[in-house]
Write a protein that holds these residues in place. Structure first.
Motif, short mmCIF file in Angstrom:
data_model
loop_
_atom_site.label_atom_id
_atom_site.label_comp_id
_atom_site.label_asym_id
_atom_site.label_seq_id
_atom_site.Cartn_x
_atom_site.Cartn_y
_atom_site.Cartn_z
N MET A 1 0.84 -1.19 0.00
CA MET A 1 0.00 0.00 0.00
C MET A 1 0.88 1.25 0.00
N ALA A 2 0.63 2.19 -0.89
CA ALA A 2 1.45 3.38 -1.01
C ALA A 2 1.32 4.25 0.24
N GLN A 3 2.44 4.84 0.65
CA GLN A 3 2.43 5.70 1.83
C GLN A 3 1.72 7.01 1.49
N ARG A 4 0.85 7.46 2.37
CA ARG A 4 0.11 8.68 2.14
C ARG A 4 1.01 9.88 2.34
N LEU A 5 0.98 10.80 1.37
CA LEU A 5 1.78 12.02 1.44
C LEU A 5 1.09 13.00 2.38
N THR A 6 1.79 13.47 3.41
CA THR A 6 1.20 14.37 4.40
C THR A 6 1.63 15.81 4.13
N ASP A 7 0.93 16.74 4.78
CA ASP A 7 1.33 18.14 4.70
C ASP A 7 2.75 18.33 5.24
N LEU A 8 3.11 17.55 6.25
CA LEU A 8 4.45 17.65 6.82
C LEU A 8 5.51 17.27 5.78
N ASP A 9 5.23 16.23 4.99
CA ASP A 9 6.15 15.85 3.91
C ASP A 9 6.35 17.02 2.94
N LEU A 10 5.26 17.66 2.57
CA LEU A 10 5.34 18.77 1.62
C LEU A 10 6.16 19.92 2.19
N LEU A 11 5.94 20.21 3.47
CA LEU A 11 6.66 21.33 4.09
C LEU A 11 8.15 21.00 4.25
N GLU A 12 8.47 19.75 4.59
CA GLU A 12 9.88 19.36 4.70
C GLU A 12 10.58 19.48 3.37
N THR A 13 9.92 19.04 2.30
CA THR A 13 10.51 19.15 0.97
C THR A 13 10.68 20.62 0.60
N PHE A 14 9.68 21.43 0.86
CA PHE A 14 9.79 22.87 0.60
C PHE A 14 10.99 23.46 1.31
N LEU A 15 11.18 23.11 2.58
CA LEU A 15 12.25 23.70 3.37
C LEU A 15 13.62 23.29 2.83
N GLU A 16 13.75 22.05 2.36
CA GLU A 16 15.01 21.62 1.78
C GLU A 16 15.30 22.36 0.47
N ILE A 17 14.28 22.59 -0.34
CA ILE A 17 14.47 23.37 -1.57
C ILE A 17 14.89 24.78 -1.21
N TYR A 18 14.22 25.37 -0.24
CA TYR A 18 14.49 26.75 0.16
C TYR A 18 15.92 26.90 0.67
N ARG A 19 16.35 25.97 1.50
CA ARG A 19 17.67 26.10 2.11
C ARG A 19 18.79 25.70 1.15
N GLY A 20 18.53 24.74 0.27
CA GLY A 20 19.57 24.29 -0.65
C GLY A 20 19.63 25.06 -1.94
N GLY A 21 18.55 25.76 -2.29
CA GLY A 21 18.55 26.57 -3.50
C GLY A 21 18.35 25.79 -4.78
N SER A 22 18.01 24.51 -4.68
CA SER A 22 17.76 23.73 -5.90
C SER A 22 16.92 22.50 -5.58
N LEU A 23 16.22 22.01 -6.60
CA LEU A 23 15.44 20.79 -6.44
C LEU A 23 16.35 19.58 -6.33
N THR A 24 17.51 19.65 -7.00
CA THR A 24 18.44 18.52 -6.97
C THR A 24 18.98 18.29 -5.57
N SER A 25 19.40 19.36 -4.89
CA SER A 25 19.92 19.20 -3.54
C SER A 25 18.83 18.72 -2.58
N ALA A 26 17.60 19.21 -2.77
CA ALA A 26 16.49 18.77 -1.93
C ALA A 26 16.21 17.29 -2.13
N ALA A 27 16.29 16.82 -3.38
CA ALA A 27 16.06 15.41 -3.67
C ALA A 27 17.11 14.54 -2.97
N THR A 28 18.37 14.99 -3.01
CA THR A 28 19.44 14.24 -2.36
C THR A 28 19.22 14.15 -0.86
N ARG A 29 18.89 15.28 -0.23
CA ARG A 29 18.74 15.31 1.21
C ARG A 29 17.48 14.60 1.68
N ARG A 30 16.45 14.57 0.82
CA ARG A 30 15.20 13.91 1.19
C ARG A 30 15.17 12.44 0.79
#
Length: 297
Positions: A1-30
């Protein structure tokens, strides 16, 4: 069963993009793929009804709405991560040294996320040789070095600096474009230099890499800070070779022009250096710098 995406997941991903300045760095860290990060960002933007980032060739730029969101959630998410994952918490001080220019513009912003895990830094500026001597003597724990140290240290490469030759527009117009294509050393030899040191360490490396010999140009200014070198170039004192992370904003603003476009740009590898037994804190610094997406330097 697929894991449900929560608002917390979205906010954590947003914060990694914001702090790293790129989607690539956020993908690596997440631990996600870049399409997954893009999808989560699109979902959050849809939820909020606004755009959070503008995309460019060198990453993403946050909108005012993103700045406000990051201020509101950043500290709370950091505290929640630490509470849920005690291994993510760090408690100690790392004495770290590096070149003043790199540490100010790139190094300290890159290390900031570790302070949110509880790590503290005492920072020293200096030349690589002096900082490595301080590391050997036990006065520093970590050094970010532009030279690979000799035996007795552990040196981990973490990024490459790219150097560009720049000059003010008035001097750039004195360069013979035909001669620049045929014999770039001769085309540039009338230009005065702005140097970091009397031995011309960066300029000498650039000239030898691209033209096969050291520069014969006169030296107009010698100043031991690359930011001051750039300021002198912008003011018209001469030309210099600078790391791209310092030169690019001035190039974009039209304050300087890139004078020479090599097929393969000169690079210099940067190392994160430790000595002897390490700690959880120094290991965290090494891994954080090694795994970070630095983009173009």
């Amino acid at each position: 069963m697929a894991q449900r995406l929560t608002d917390l997941d979205l906010l954590e991903t947003f914060l990694e993009i914001y702090r790293g300045g790129s989607l690539t760095s956020a993908a690596t860290r997440r631990g996600l793929t870049q399409p997954a990060v893009s999808g989560q960002l699109a979902k959050l933007e849809g939820r909020l009804g606004t755009t959070l980032f503008t995309r460019g060739s060198r990453g993403v730029t946050p909108t005012p709405r993103a700045d406000d969101l990051a201020r509101r959630i950043g500290q709370h998410l950091d505290q929640l991560r630490t509470a849920l994952d005690p291994d993510a918490a760090l408690d100690g001080t790392v004495r770290i040294g590096g070149a003043a220019e790199f540490m100010t513009v790139r190094g300290l912003p890159a290390l900031a996320p570790l302070t949110r895990r509880g790590l503290r830094f005492e920072v020293a500026f200096g030349l690589a040789e002096d900082l490595l001597a301080a590391l050997r003597a036990g006065r520093l724990d970590v050094v970010l070095s532009s030279i690979r140290p000799q035996a007795g240290f552990t040196a981990t490469p973490f990024t490459d600096e790219e150097f560009v030759l720049v000059g003010p527009p008035l001097l750039a117009r004195t360069v013979d474009r035909r001669l620049l294509r045929e014999d770039p050393r001769r085309a540039l030899e009338h230009l005065p230099l702005v140097a970091y040191d009397a031995t011309l360490p960066i300029l000498r490396r650039y000239w030898r890499s691209e033209f096969g010999e050291r520069p014969r140009n006169t030296v107009a200014v010698t100043v031991p800070d690359l930011r001051a070198v750039l300021a002198a170039v912008v003011a018209g004192a001469g030309v210099s070779a600078l790391p791209r992370y310092l030169a690019d904003p001035a190039i974009a603003a039209g304050s300087v022009e890139q004078l020479h476009h090599p097929e393969v740009p000169p690079l210099n590898t940067l190392y994160v250096v430790t000595q002897g037994a390490t700690t959880a804190e120094t290991d965290a610094v090494v891994e954080h710098l090694r795994s970070r997406d630095w983009g173009a330097l």
